[in-house]
Design a protein around this motif. Structure first.
Motif, PDB file in Angstrom:
ATOM      1  N   GLY A 278       0.824  -1.200   0.000  1.00 35.06           N
ATOM      2  CA  GLY A 278       0.000   0.000   0.000  1.00 35.06           C
ATOM      3  C   GLY A 278       0.853   1.243   0.000  1.00 35.06           C
ATOM      4  O   GLY A 278       1.799   1.387  -0.775  1.00 35.06           O
ATOM      5  N   ARG A 279       0.591   2.148   0.919  1.00 34.61           N
ATOM      6  CA  ARG A 279       1.221   3.465   0.935  1.00 34.61           C
ATOM      7  C   ARG A 279       2.673   3.400   1.391  1.00 34.61           C
ATOM      8  O   ARG A 279       3.030   2.648   2.284  1.00 34.61           O
ATOM      9  N   ARG A 280       3.510   4.236   0.763  1.00 34.29           N
ATOM     10  CA  ARG A 280       4.905   4.371   1.161  1.00 34.29           C
ATOM     11  C   ARG A 280       5.109   5.683   1.916  1.00 34.29           C
ATOM     12  O   ARG A 280       4.347   6.629   1.747  1.00 34.29           O
ATOM     13  N   PRO A 281       6.146   5.753   2.752  1.00 32.35           N
ATOM     14  CA  PRO A 281       6.412   7.018   3.437  1.00 32.35           C
ATOM     15  C   PRO A 281       6.842   8.098   2.454  1.00 32.35           C
ATOM     16  O   PRO A 281       7.527   7.826   1.465  1.00 32.35           O
ATOM     17  N   ARG A 282       6.442   9.349   2.736  1.00 29.03           N
ATOM     18  CA  ARG A 282       6.778  10.482   1.879  1.00 29.03           C
ATOM     19  C   ARG A 282       8.189  10.981   2.123  1.00 29.03           C
ATOM     20  O   ARG A 282       8.735  11.716   1.303  1.00 29.03           O
TER      21      ARG A 282
ATOM     22  N   ASP B 220      12.735  10.094  -7.517  1.00 27.87           N
ATOM     23  CA  ASP B 220      11.715  10.338  -8.531  1.00 27.87           C
ATOM     24  C   ASP B 220      10.803   9.124  -8.708  1.00 27.87           C
ATOM     25  O   ASP B 220       9.607   9.262  -8.986  1.00 27.87           O
ATOM     26  N   ALA B 221      11.371   7.926  -8.523  1.00 24.86           N
ATOM     27  CA  ALA B 221      10.595   6.697  -8.743  1.00 24.86           C
ATOM     28  C   ALA B 221       9.870   6.219  -7.485  1.00 24.86           C
ATOM     29  O   ALA B 221       8.986   5.365  -7.569  1.00 24.86           O
ATOM     30  N   TRP B 222      10.231   6.758  -6.303  1.00 21.05           N
ATOM     31  CA  TRP B 222       9.728   6.206  -5.040  1.00 21.05           C
ATOM     32  C   TRP B 222       8.229   6.391  -4.865  1.00 21.05           C
ATOM     33  O   TRP B 222       7.525   5.473  -4.454  1.00 21.05           O
ATOM     34  N   LEU B 223       7.726   7.581  -5.162  1.00 24.51           N
ATOM     35  CA  LEU B 223       6.309   7.869  -4.958  1.00 24.51           C
ATOM     36  C   LEU B 223       5.612   8.080  -6.292  1.00 24.51           C
ATOM     37  O   LEU B 223       6.171   8.672  -7.214  1.00 24.51           O
ATOM     38  N   ASP B 224       4.387   7.625  -6.374  1.00 19.37           N
ATOM     39  CA  ASP B 224       3.599   7.749  -7.596  1.00 19.37           C
ATOM     40  C   ASP B 224       2.568   8.855  -7.407  1.00 19.37           C
ATOM     41  O   ASP B 224       1.555   8.670  -6.743  1.00 19.37           O
ATOM     42  N   GLY B 225       2.874  10.032  -7.965  1.00 18.92           N
ATOM     43  CA  GLY B 225       1.921  11.124  -7.920  1.00 18.92           C
ATOM     44  C   GLY B 225       1.939  11.925  -6.635  1.00 18.92           C
ATOM     45  O   GLY B 225       1.084  12.787  -6.432  1.00 18.92           O
ATOM     46  N   GLU B 226       2.898  11.667  -5.746  1.00 21.96           N
ATOM     47  CA  GLU B 226       2.985  12.419  -4.499  1.00 21.96           C
ATOM     48  C   GLU B 226       4.404  12.935  -4.342  1.00 21.96           C
ATOM     49  O   GLU B 226       5.375  12.234  -4.651  1.00 21.96           O
ATOM     50  N   ALA B 227       4.542  14.168  -3.872  1.00 26.60           N
ATOM     51  CA  ALA B 227       5.854  14.792  -3.758  1.00 26.60           C
ATOM     52  C   ALA B 227       6.640  14.182  -2.604  1.00 26.60           C
ATOM     53  O   ALA B 227       6.130  14.046  -1.493  1.00 26.60           O
ATOM     54  N   LEU B 228       7.894  13.822  -2.866  1.00 20.08           N
ATOM     55  CA  LEU B 228       8.768  13.308  -1.832  1.00 20.08           C
ATOM     56  C   LEU B 228       9.314  14.451  -0.987  1.00 20.08           C
ATOM     57  O   LEU B 228       9.614  15.523  -1.499  1.00 20.08           O
TER      58      LEU B 228
ATOM     59  N   PRO C 238       8.996  31.015  -9.280  1.00 17.64           N
ATOM     60  CA  PRO C 238       7.768  30.287  -8.932  1.00 17.64           C
ATOM     61  C   PRO C 238       8.091  28.812  -8.705  1.00 17.64           C
ATOM     62  O   PRO C 238       8.982  28.245  -9.353  1.00 17.64           O
ATOM     63  N   ALA C 239       7.373  28.192  -7.783  1.00 23.18           N
ATOM     64  CA  ALA C 239       7.619  26.793  -7.437  1.00 23.18           C
ATOM     65  C   ALA C 239       6.521  25.910  -8.025  1.00 23.18           C
ATOM     66  O   ALA C 239       5.347  26.277  -8.037  1.00 23.18           O
ATOM     67  N   GLY C 240       6.936  24.731  -8.495  1.00 24.35           N
ATOM     68  CA  GLY C 240       5.988  23.712  -8.905  1.00 24.35           C
ATOM     69  C   GLY C 240       5.945  22.592  -7.880  1.00 24.35           C
ATOM     70  O   GLY C 240       6.542  22.690  -6.807  1.00 24.35           O
ATOM     71  N   GLU C 241       5.235  21.524  -8.210  1.00 25.16           N
ATOM     72  CA  GLU C 241       5.167  20.376  -7.318  1.00 25.16           C
ATOM     73  C   GLU C 241       6.363  19.466  -7.559  1.00 25.16           C
ATOM     74  O   GLU C 241       6.788  19.270  -8.690  1.00 25.16           O
ATOM     75  N   GLY C 242       6.909  18.909  -6.478  1.00 31.34           N
ATOM     76  CA  GLY C 242       7.965  17.928  -6.619  1.00 31.34           C
ATOM     77  C   GLY C 242       9.323  18.423  -6.187  1.00 31.34           C
ATOM     78  O   GLY C 242       9.489  19.516  -5.649  1.00 31.34           O
ATOM     79  N   LEU C 243      10.322  17.573  -6.430  1.00 27.88           N
ATOM     80  CA  LEU C 243      11.684  17.812  -5.970  1.00 27.88           C
ATOM     81  C   LEU C 243      12.407  18.766  -6.916  1.00 27.88           C
ATOM     82  O   LEU C 243      12.515  18.516  -8.118  1.00 27.88           O
TER      83      LEU C 243
END
Length: 407
Positions: free
Chosen positions: A264-268, A290-298, A387-392
C-alpha cells in the motif's frame, strides 16, 4: 546467584532459516541486577545483541557495538532500559554475518542480589554562546523561520562514541539549531535528551533508526519503541499513529540499501542526501527519489549519519533546513510532517528554500535550477526568486553536481 550459559555454533543455514534468535532465561524475585555477556570470534563474523524483558517488553538493543550489558531497576547500560527484573527474559541475537565454517558463541547471564553502582559519567561544560558560529540570515515569513539541523546521528546508546551531552555540545559548536538523535533499534537515549538539550542550548529531536539487514528507517518523535522485527508497513503505521514521522534512510548505501517492501502506501520522507552520496554528480539518489512515490511529492531529508569525530563526517554535513514556528521538538516534528524542508551540503553552502508557491535561491550564483519536469533555469544572482511547482527541485553546478535540494 548461579549464572546461565548458552553456547553453540551458528551456521549459514541457521541464518538463512531465521536471522533473529531468542535465547530465553528466567530472572527470579529479589534479583538486584542482571548482566549478560556475549563471546564469539569477532574477526570471523558479527552477532548483534539485544534483550526482551518480562511480558516480551523491549529492554534494549546494542547491535554489534557491545559484547554485554547490565540492567538494574534504577539504571542500565546505554542502549538498555532500567526497570523490573523478575520474570521471563530473552537475549536476542541477530546473526548479522556468519562465515561458511560457522560462528561459535557463548552467552552468559549472571544475576546478583545487589545492584552495583552505575558507572560514572562525565558531562561536558556548556559551549559558551560566543563560541558558536554566527547565524546565517535567511528569508522568513511571519510566525516561522528556517532552522538548521541534522536528522541522523548516533551516541553510545548504539554504535556512536559520544555521550548525549557530548553530541549535543558538538552540534552546538557546529552552529546547528537542532539535531535528531537516532540510535539503532533503541529509545534508551530519549530520557537523556531534554536535560542535555537544556545544558547545551540546542534542540534534540527524539529519534530511532529502525535497523534490519534489508534496510534502515528513521522514526522521529517520542513515539515509543518501533519493533524492527515487524514489517516496514507496521513501522510507518506505528510512527504516524503516535504522531511521529518515518523516513527511509540512505536507500542506495552499500550493504544497507533499502530492499524492504511496503504494502500500500509508502512514506513520503526519505534521506536522499546521505554521506554515502560522496559524488553528487551521480544521479542515482535523485532517480530513486523520482521513482519512489507515484503522484505524491517526496520530502527530501539529509543526514550526516554521525558516529564518531575521527570519521570526518561532522553533524551538519549535509544540513537539513526546516521551516517551523519555533525551535522545539514538537514544532520541528510538525514541520517535518508538513514537508517544509530543504537540504544543503553544510550551513554555508548554496540554498534552495520553498515557502508555498515561491522558491528562493541563496548564495547560488552561476548554478542551474532544475525543476521536476527537467526544465532548467540559470541562476545568476546570489539571491533569486522563482515560482515553485510540485515535486523535488534542485540546484546544480555547471558540472552537474547537486548543491541544494528542496521539495
Amino acid at each position: 546467584m548461579k549464572g546461565v550459559v548458552r553456547s553453540g555454533v551458528w551456521t549459514m543455514e541457521d541464518r538463512a532459516a531465521s536471522v533473529l534468535r531468542p535465547l530465553p532465561f528466567e530472572v527470579p524475585r529479589h534479583a538486584g541486577a542482571l548482566t549478560v555477556s556475549l563471546d564469539y570470534p569477532r574477526g570471523a563474523g558479527v552477532l548483534d545483541l539485544g534483550a526482551l524483558g518480562p511480558g516480551g517488553a523491549f529492554r534494549g538493543w546494542s547491535g554489534g557495538a557491545r559484547d554485554g550489558f547490565t540492567v538494574t531497576e534504577e539504571w542500565a547500560t546505554p542502549g538498555y532500559l532500567p526497570g523490573r527484573l523478575a520474570g521471563d527474559w530473552q537475549v536476542l541475537l541477530r546473526l548479522h554475518r556468519v562465515p561458511p565454517d560457522g560462528l561459535p558463541f557463548k552467552v552468559r547471564v549472571d544475576l546478583s542480589h545487589r545492584a552495583p553502582a552505575p558507572p560514572a559519567e562525565e558531562v561536558p561544560d556548556p559551549l559558551p554562546i560566543g563560541d558558536r558560529p554566527v547565524r546565517r540570515r535567511l528569508p522568513a515569513r511571519e510566525g516561522a523561520r528556517w532552522f538548521a539541523g541534522d536528522l541522523h546521528a548516533h551516541t553510545v546508546h548504539s554504535d556512536g562514541s559520544l555521550g548525549v551531552d557530548e553530541l549535543a555540545r558538538l552540534a552546538a559548536s557546529r552552529g546547528l539549531d537542532f539535531l535528531a538523535v537516532t540510535d539503532h533499534n533503541t529509545v534508551s537515549h530519549h530520557a537523556h535528551l531534554p536535560e542535555a538539550a537544556r545544558r547545551q542550548s540546542v534542540t534534540l529531536l527524539p529519534g530511532q533508526e529502525v535497523t534490519t539487514d534489508l534496510g534502515h528507517a528513521n522514526a522521529f518523535g517520542d513515539i515509543g519503541w518501533v519493533d524492527f522485527r515487524t514489517d516496514a508497513g507496521s513501522w510507518l503505521a506505528h510512527a504516524e499513529s503516535a504522531g511521529g514521522v518515518l523516513s527511509v534512510n540512505h536507500p542506495l548505501a552499500a550493504d544497507c540499501a533499502w530492499e524492504l517492501p511496503f504494502t500500500g502506501r509508502r512514506p513520503r520522507h526519505a534521506e536522499v542526501w546521505h554521506h554515502s552520496w560522496f559524488d553528487r554528480r551521480h544521479g542515482a539518489p535523485l532517480a530513486w527519489a523520482d521513482a519512489w512515490l507515484d503522484g505524491e511529492a517526496l520530502v527530501p531529508l539529509g543526514g550526516s549519519d554521525f558516529h564518531r569525530p575521527e570519521e570526518g563526517r561532522p553533524p551538519g554535513q549535509p544540513t537539513t533546513w526546516v521551516l517551523a514556528e519555533e525551535n522545539t521538538p514538537e514544532a520541528l516534528l510538525a514541520a517535518l510532517a508538513a514537508g517544509r524542508t530543504a537540504v544543503s551540503p553544510d550551513l554555508a553552502g548554496p540554498l534552495l528554500l520553498r515557502d508555498g508557491e515561491e522558491l528562493t535561491a541563496l548564495d547560488a550564483e552561476n548554478t542551474v535550477l532544475v525543476r521536476p519536469d527537467g526544465e532548467r533555469t540559470v541562476v545568476r544572482q546570489r539571491h533569486a526568486v522563482f515560482p515553485a511547482g510540485e515535486g523535488l527541485h534542485r540546484l546544480e553546478r555547471y558540472d552537474c553536481e547537486t548543491v541544494a535540494l528542496c521539495g
